[in-house]
Design a protein around this motif. Sequence first.
Motif, PDB file in Angstrom:
ATOM      1  N   SER A 194       0.676  -1.247  -0.130  1.00 26.80           N
ATOM      2  CA  SER A 194       0.043   0.094  -0.116  1.00 26.80           C
ATOM      3  C   SER A 194       0.714   1.163   0.056  1.00 26.80           C
ATOM      4  N   GLY A 195       2.175   1.316  -0.058  1.00 26.19           N
ATOM      5  CA  GLY A 195       3.060   2.145  -0.159  1.00 26.19           C
ATOM      6  C   GLY A 195       3.363   2.667  -1.596  1.00 26.19           C
ATOM      7  N   LEU A 196       4.388   3.418  -1.550  1.00 36.79           N
ATOM      8  CA  LEU A 196       4.861   3.970  -3.009  1.00 36.79           C
ATOM      9  C   LEU A 196       5.886   3.121  -3.564  1.00 36.79           C
ATOM     10  N   VAL A 197       6.905   2.868  -2.718  1.00 38.74           N
ATOM     11  CA  VAL A 197       8.207   2.295  -3.309  1.00 38.74           C
ATOM     12  C   VAL A 197       7.899   0.741  -3.873  1.00 38.74           C
ATOM     13  N   HIS A 198       7.378  -0.183  -3.167  1.00 38.42           N
ATOM     14  CA  HIS A 198       7.140  -1.428  -3.712  1.00 38.42           C
ATOM     15  C   HIS A 198       6.396  -1.374  -5.084  1.00 38.42           C
ATOM     16  N   PRO A 199       5.143  -0.798  -5.196  1.00 38.66           N
ATOM     17  CA  PRO A 199       4.540  -0.809  -6.399  1.00 38.66           C
ATOM     18  C   PRO A 199       5.424  -0.287  -7.514  1.00 38.66           C
ATOM     19  N   GLY A 200       6.282   0.930  -7.115  1.00 45.69           N
ATOM     20  CA  GLY A 200       6.976   1.693  -8.132  1.00 45.69           C
ATOM     21  C   GLY A 200       8.134   0.713  -8.633  1.00 45.69           C
ATOM     22  N   VAL A 201       8.740  -0.137  -7.857  1.00 47.07           N
ATOM     23  CA  VAL A 201       9.885  -1.131  -8.161  1.00 47.07           C
ATOM     24  C   VAL A 201       9.038  -2.250  -9.014  1.00 47.07           C
ATOM     25  N   VAL A 202       8.025  -2.588  -8.861  1.00 45.85           N
ATOM     26  CA  VAL A 202       7.336  -3.391  -9.574  1.00 45.85           C
ATOM     27  C   VAL A 202       7.109  -2.986 -10.985  1.00 45.85           C
ATOM     28  N   ARG A 203       6.783  -1.763 -11.229  1.00 39.78           N
ATOM     29  CA  ARG A 203       6.654  -0.842 -12.557  1.00 39.78           C
ATOM     30  C   ARG A 203       7.970  -0.924 -13.315  1.00 39.78           C
ATOM     31  N   ILE A 204       9.070  -0.718 -12.287  1.00 38.35           N
ATOM     32  CA  ILE A 204      10.528  -0.531 -13.097  1.00 38.35           C
ATOM     33  C   ILE A 204      10.808  -1.841 -13.629  1.00 38.35           C
ATOM     34  N   ALA A 205      10.595  -2.937 -12.801  1.00 40.04           N
ATOM     35  CA  ALA A 205      10.990  -4.405 -13.141  1.00 40.04           C
ATOM     36  C   ALA A 205      10.048  -4.856 -14.377  1.00 40.04           C
ATOM     37  N   ALA A 206       8.790  -4.434 -14.217  1.00 41.11           N
ATOM     38  CA  ALA A 206       8.032  -4.745 -15.477  1.00 41.11           C
ATOM     39  C   ALA A 206       8.509  -4.029 -16.907  1.00 41.11           C
ATOM     40  N   ALA A 207       8.800  -2.687 -16.608  1.00 42.92           N
ATOM     41  CA  ALA A 207       9.319  -1.993 -17.792  1.00 42.92           C
ATOM     42  C   ALA A 207      10.512  -2.661 -18.273  1.00 42.92           C
ATOM     43  N   TYR A 208      11.269  -2.998 -17.452  1.00 38.31           N
ATOM     44  CA  TYR A 208      12.717  -3.793 -17.881  1.00 38.31           C
ATOM     45  C   TYR A 208      12.164  -5.046 -18.705  1.00 38.31           C
ATOM     46  N   LEU A 209      11.571  -5.961 -18.139  1.00 37.42           N
ATOM     47  CA  LEU A 209      10.992  -6.902 -18.800  1.00 37.42           C
ATOM     48  C   LEU A 209      10.350  -6.882 -20.049  1.00 37.42           C
ATOM     49  N   GLU A 210       9.612  -5.580 -20.384  1.00 34.47           N
ATOM     50  CA  GLU A 210       8.909  -5.171 -21.547  1.00 34.47           C
ATOM     51  C   GLU A 210      10.165  -5.013 -22.464  1.00 34.47           C
ATOM     52  N   ARG A 211      11.389  -4.315 -22.018  1.00 33.35           N
ATOM     53  CA  ARG A 211      12.330  -3.672 -22.893  1.00 33.35           C
ATOM     54  C   ARG A 211      13.079  -5.067 -23.311  1.00 33.35           C
ATOM     55  N   VAL A 212      13.366  -6.141 -22.659  1.00 29.50           N
ATOM     56  CA  VAL A 212      14.114  -7.136 -22.958  1.00 29.50           C
ATOM     57  C   VAL A 212      13.329  -7.934 -23.794  1.00 29.50           C
ATOM     58  N   ALA A 213      12.066  -8.188 -23.599  1.00 31.82           N
ATOM     59  CA  ALA A 213      11.249  -8.736 -24.561  1.00 31.82           C
ATOM     60  C   ALA A 213      10.995  -8.106 -25.763  1.00 31.82           C
ATOM     61  N   ALA A 214      11.094  -6.859 -26.019  1.00 29.09           N
ATOM     62  CA  ALA A 214      11.087  -6.053 -27.375  1.00 29.09           C
ATOM     63  C   ALA A 214      12.467  -6.204 -27.993  1.00 29.09           C
ATOM     64  N   GLU A 215      13.653  -6.012 -27.184  1.00 29.64           N
ATOM     65  CA  GLU A 215      15.015  -6.124 -27.715  1.00 29.64           C
ATOM     66  C   GLU A 215      15.455  -7.388 -28.178  1.00 29.64           C
ATOM     67  N   ASP A 216      14.920  -8.380 -27.340  1.00 28.63           N
ATOM     68  CA  ASP A 216      15.646  -9.859 -27.598  1.00 28.63           C
ATOM     69  C   ASP A 216      14.722 -11.119 -27.977  1.00 28.63           C
ATOM     70  N   ASP A 217      13.419 -10.503 -28.200  1.00 23.47           N
ATOM     71  CA  ASP A 217      12.331 -11.447 -28.452  1.00 23.47           C
ATOM     72  C   ASP A 217      12.214 -12.500 -27.346  1.00 23.47           C
ATOM     73  N   PHE A 218      12.284 -11.927 -26.246  1.00 21.55           N
ATOM     74  CA  PHE A 218      12.124 -12.752 -24.904  1.00 21.55           C
ATOM     75  C   PHE A 218      10.843 -12.887 -24.705  1.00 21.55           C
ATOM     76  N   ARG A 219      10.293 -14.074 -24.310  1.00 20.77           N
ATOM     77  CA  ARG A 219       8.920 -14.574 -24.240  1.00 20.77           C
ATOM     78  C   ARG A 219       8.474 -14.932 -22.629  1.00 20.77           C
TER      79      ARG A 219
END
Length: 197
Positions: A125-150
Motif C-alpha cells: 500500500s506504499g509507494l516504493v514497492h509498486p514503483g519497483v514492480v513497475r520498474i521491473a515490468a518495464a525492464y521485462l518489456e524492454r528485454v522482450a522487445a529487444e531480444d524477442d524474450f517470451r
Amino acid sequence: MSITREPRRPVGRPAAATRDEVLAAARRAFIEGRRIEVRAIAAEFGASRATMYRWFGSREGLLAEVILGEMAALFDRADANTSSRGAARVLDSLDTVNRWLIDSPPLRAFLAAEPTGLQVMTSSSGLVHPGVVRIAAAYLERVAAEDDFRPPIEITTLAYAMVRLGEAFVHDDSPAGMRHEIGRLREVHSALLGLAR
C-alpha cells in the motif's frame, strides 16, 4: 538622457529551488547515509513546507522518489553490465541488482535510521514497492522487445513475483533464514524464467 531605468536587482533571499533541485538534495542525503529531512531541505532552498508537500505529497513521497530513482538506475547499470540475452539477461541483471542492494551502504543506513524503513520499502500500500514492480515490468518489456524474450507468465505478474522474492531474500529477517541467500534467490528467479534444469 535615457528615460529607461536599469532593472532592479533582487534583494534578500534567492528564489526558491525547483522541484528537481530539491529532489537532487534529497538524493545526496540518501547517498551520504543521512536522514532525509523535509524541513531541513525546505530551509536550505527557501521553500515552504506547503510547496514541498505540493510537490511530493508527503515525506514518504519524497523518499519514494529518491529510492525509485536509485532503483531505476540500478536496473540500467545492471543491464549495461551483462552480455546475456533474453531470459538469461533478465536473470543476470536481477542477480546484479540484488547483490548491489545487499551491499548498498546508503540502503543499509536508510533502514537503520528509519524506524519504518522496511515498511516504506516493501508495503504493497506504499509507494516504493509498486514503483519497483513497475520498474521491473518495464525492464521485462524492454528485454522482450529487444531480444524477442517470451516471458513464461504475464509480465506484471512476473515482475511482482520477482520483486517480492527479492525483498524476502534481501531484507527478510524471519526464522526461515532466507536473508542474503542470493544464490538461492537466483535459483528461484531462474525457475520463474523457465531456465531451471
